[in-house]
Design an enzyme around this catalytic site. Structure first.
Site, PDB file in Angstrom:
ATOM      1  N   GLY A   1     -15.764  38.178  18.638  1.00 35.56           N
ATOM      2  CA  GLY A   1     -16.750  37.160  18.302  1.00 35.56           C
ATOM      3  C   GLY A   1     -17.633  37.470  17.105  1.00 35.56           C
ATOM      4  N   GLY A   2     -17.320  38.544  16.393  1.00 33.86           N
ATOM      5  CA  GLY A   2     -18.149  38.905  15.231  1.00 33.86           C
ATOM      6  C   GLY A   2     -18.218  37.789  14.196  1.00 33.86           C
TER       7      GLY A   2
ATOM      8  CB  CYS B   1      -8.507  44.171   9.541  1.00 29.02           C
ATOM      9  SG  CYS B   1      -7.867  44.253  11.206  1.00 29.02           S
TER      10      CYS B   1
HETATM   11  N1  SAM Z   1     -12.244  37.044  14.803  1.00 25.72           N
HETATM   12  C1  SAM Z   1     -12.515  38.172  15.681  1.00 25.72           C
HETATM   13  C2  SAM Z   1     -13.849  38.775  15.302  1.00 25.72           C
HETATM   14  O1  SAM Z   1     -14.255  38.668  14.141  1.00 25.72           O
HETATM   15  O2  SAM Z   1     -14.503  39.352  16.174  1.00 25.72           O
HETATM   16  C3  SAM Z   1     -11.382  39.185  15.664  1.00 25.72           C
HETATM   17  C4  SAM Z   1     -10.041  38.572  15.993  1.00 25.72           C
HETATM   18  S1  SAM Z   1      -8.734  39.724  16.183  1.00 25.72           S
HETATM   19  C5  SAM Z   1      -8.382  40.178  14.549  1.00 25.72           C
HETATM   20  C6  SAM Z   1      -7.402  38.687  16.603  1.00 25.72           C
HETATM   21  C7  SAM Z   1      -7.494  38.093  17.999  1.00 25.72           C
HETATM   22  O3  SAM Z   1      -6.431  37.159  18.169  1.00 25.72           O
HETATM   23  C8  SAM Z   1      -7.347  39.099  19.142  1.00 25.72           C
HETATM   24  O4  SAM Z   1      -8.484  39.068  19.943  1.00 25.72           O
HETATM   25  C9  SAM Z   1      -6.115  38.616  19.901  1.00 25.72           C
HETATM   26  O5  SAM Z   1      -6.223  38.790  21.296  1.00 25.72           O
HETATM   27  C10 SAM Z   1      -6.086  37.149  19.536  1.00 25.72           C
HETATM   28  N2  SAM Z   1      -4.771  36.492  19.679  1.00 25.72           N
HETATM   29  C11 SAM Z   1      -3.545  37.042  19.722  1.00 25.72           C
HETATM   30  N3  SAM Z   1      -2.602  36.090  19.858  1.00 25.72           N
HETATM   31  C12 SAM Z   1      -3.243  34.904  19.904  1.00 25.72           C
HETATM   32  C13 SAM Z   1      -2.830  33.550  20.045  1.00 25.72           C
HETATM   33  N4  SAM Z   1      -1.529  33.231  20.173  1.00 25.72           N
HETATM   34  N5  SAM Z   1      -3.769  32.588  20.063  1.00 25.72           N
HETATM   35  C14 SAM Z   1      -5.079  32.889  19.929  1.00 25.72           C
HETATM   36  N6  SAM Z   1      -5.533  34.150  19.805  1.00 25.72           N
HETATM   37  C15 SAM Z   1      -4.633  35.150  19.788  1.00 25.72           C
END
Ligand code: SAM
Length: 333
Positions: A141-142, A263
């Site tokens: 959630g950042g 990232c």
């Molecule tokens: N945006 C977040 C932040 O800034 O805190 C970080 C997101 S992280 C890079 C990617 C996220 O996508 C993970 O939490 C993962 O569980 C989720 N994810 C993976 N597959 C997904 C899908 N098919 N649909 C939605 N979210 C998914």
């Protein structure tokens, strides 16, 4: 110095050699000379920096002077046209961590600690008050919190597929966002690939902060066998990223825009995915973000030779932000 040496010894042992060898091969080919400087930072966690994003909904009187006393300075030039007045983020060149705040039910946190490069996708999205915004992959959630530091959307949909991480997202939102702003937010646990079909042409802005090979954390995988498996499955990530992007395009109204971020330094998960979307969706065009990149170039190092609609932040000593890839696209019809 003694402590730093001890930390160094401890952390060096945890580098996963199989991942480092894989990166060495791939990133030498993709980044050339820049890779050895990036590798020095990625493999030296005692050099890593953290930025402090202030929560405009919970101002703390002594916080900014306390940050200044510890060598922190505003991370983004105040004059940048896309930077809202309420947006305050501090960083410092010296490594080390400002203390994190614990979650306390019913109490808002005053700041969020993050890699400053994580703010670039949010700034590139340029959310305006009243817009309908979708954060497709939102946990922990950042970036959702950062969006709300920039503007007050009319409707803000934060989605996370993973159950556990979705609860983490809810907790982050509760910790940072007060009534009545919180009522503008909907949290869902959908597969992001389906949202385009469920809500076609609904959003003004979509953020796709995609699941990716997280270079920093993969380098420190505790389990080498799991690391090998992940490296083998890397190709599947590009496919998932493409499908998430396609869903994001469907969810956008004509004229709306999206930002894609990861990232990782990996070209297969960055420019290649964006190029595939551009070649397969005739109603999508690139948006120039080079002005933003120039505006923040004092704080970040970018890979040269990128196209105008994309940027790649390369971690460097004293500016250990990233890796972070950002691309912006617009749906024209
Ligand atoms: N945006 C977040 C932040 O800034 O805190 C970080 C997101 S992280 C890079 C990617 C996220 O996508 C993970 O939490 C993962 O569980 C989720 N994810 C993976 N597959 C997904 C899908 N098919 N649909 C939605 N979210 C998914």
């Amino acid at each position: 110095l003694k402590l730093e040496k001890a930390a160094k010894g401890k952390l060096q042992k945890q580098i996963c050699q199989v991942v480092l060898d894989h990166f060495e091969k791939q990133y030498t080919a993709e980044l050339g000379d820049a890779w050895s400087r990036v590798r020095d930072v990625l493999t030296s966690p005692w050099c890593w920096q953290h930025a402090v994003l202030l929560n405009r909904f919970s101002p703390s009187p002594g916080l900014e002077s306390s940050l200044a006393g510890q060598g922190y300075h505003p991370a983004f030039p105040a004059a940048l046209p896309y930077l809202p007045a309420a947006f305050r983020c501090y960083s410092r060149a010296a490594p080390g961590r400002f203390p994190a705040q614990k979650h306390q039910p019913g109490r808002l946190k005053e700041y969020y600690l993050l890699n400053a490069a994580s703010l670039l996708p949010v700034l590139a999205l340029e959310v305006k008050d009243g817009e309908r915004v979708l954060d497709l992959c939102a946990a922990p959630g950042g970036k959702s919190v950062a969006v709300l530091q920039c503007a007050c959307p009319g409707y803000f949909h934060c989605n996370e597929y993973d159950d556990l991480r979705s609860r983490w997202l809810e907790q982050t939102i509760e910790s940072f966002i007060p009534d009545p702003v919180i009522n503008l937010i909907t949290v869902s646990k959908l597969d992001g690939r389906q949202i385009g079909d469920l809500q076609p042409e609904f959003y003004d802005k979509v953020l796709v902060d995609a699941p990716c090979s997280n270079d920093r954390s993969w380098l420190f995988s505790a389990d080498p066998q799991r690391a090998v498996l992940r490296l083998m499955q890397r190709k599947e990530l590009s496919c998932l990223q493409f499908q998430l992007l396609r869903s994001a395009v469907e969810a956008l109204r004509p004229g709306g825009s999206l930002v894609y971020s990861t990232c990782t330094l990996s070209r297969a998960e960055n420019s290649d995915v964006i190029n595939l979307i551009l070649s397969s969706c005739s109603n999508v065009v690139p948006v120039d973000i080079s002005g933003m990149a120039r505006g923040v170039s004092q704080e970040f190092t970018f890979l040269s030779g990128m196209q105008q609609h994309e940027l790649l932040v390369l971690p460097e000593k004293g500016r250990a932000w990233g890796p972070m890839y950002v691309a912006k696209l617009k749906k024209v019809s």
